[in-house]
Design a protein around this motif. Structure first.
Motif, PDB file in Angstrom:
ATOM      1  N   CYS A  29      40.072  37.818  42.145  1.00 25.37           N
ATOM      2  CA  CYS A  29      39.451  36.857  41.231  1.00 25.37           C
ATOM      3  C   CYS A  29      37.972  37.176  41.110  1.00 25.37           C
ATOM      4  O   CYS A  29      37.257  37.240  42.102  1.00 25.37           O
ATOM      5  N   CYS A  31      35.723  35.390  39.320  1.00 29.39           N
ATOM      6  CA  CYS A  31      34.906  34.260  38.874  1.00 29.39           C
ATOM      7  C   CYS A  31      33.635  34.157  39.727  1.00 29.39           C
ATOM      8  O   CYS A  31      33.555  34.700  40.830  1.00 29.39           O
ATOM      9  N   CYS A  34      34.033  32.667  43.322  1.00 27.55           N
ATOM     10  CA  CYS A  34      34.586  33.601  44.308  1.00 27.55           C
ATOM     11  C   CYS A  34      33.537  34.637  44.691  1.00 27.55           C
ATOM     12  O   CYS A  34      33.376  34.952  45.866  1.00 27.55           O
ATOM     13  N   ARG A  71      37.963  25.168  49.648  1.00 27.70           N
ATOM     14  CA  ARG A  71      37.871  26.503  50.249  1.00 27.70           C
ATOM     15  C   ARG A  71      37.678  26.345  51.743  1.00 27.70           C
ATOM     16  O   ARG A  71      36.844  25.552  52.185  1.00 27.70           O
TER      17      ARG A  71
HETATM   18 ZN   LIG Z   1      37.666  32.845  41.679  1.00 30.77          ZN
END
Ligand SMILES: [Zn+2]
Ligand SMILES: [Zn+2]
Length: 122
Positions: A29, A31, A34, A71
């Protein structure tokens, strides 16, 4: 694919987990969340909720990074452990924590429009 037992641990070893399954739901990922969390793109594999066993959790901490996402990380060494959305069927654990020999899974890249300017995606 036959179910195999995978084991993972954080950098300091205070968080340990295992699961039986496969690595078919694996992705990177790109993004921004992240990238900030992992220092690079996230590398995850989806694990069935019932299959994930936390064997050692004393230092396991969590951070709500958005309304729907939690997370987890190790409070001692800072290693990211997983991300979780309760409306998803699976929990996504960080592949970098997996131990031993692993056949590299097929990786899907997501949120590639948000990738960092400092790397390219093949
Ligand atoms: Zn992400
Ligand atoms: Zn740790």
């Amino acid at each position: 694919m036959r179910a195999k037992t995978y084991r993972g641990s954080c950098l300091c070893g205070d968080v340990r987990f295992s699961f039986k399954g496969d690595l078919q739901d694996a992705y990177f990922c790109h993004c921004e969340q992240c990238r900030k969390n992992y220092g690079m793109h996230g590398a995850f594999v989806g694990v069935e909720r019932d299959a994930l066993v936390i064997n050692r959790a004393k230092t396991l901490r969590s951070y709500k990074s958005s309304r729907s996402t939690v997370r987890s990380f190790c409070g001692t060494c800072g290693s990211p452990i997983s991300w979780d959305r309760e409306d998803y069927e699976r929990i996504y654990v960080c592949m970098g924590l997996l131990e031993g020999k692993i056949a590299p899974p097929k990786i899907t890249n997501i949120h590639t429009k948000h990738k960092g300017a400092y790397y390219e995606i093949d």
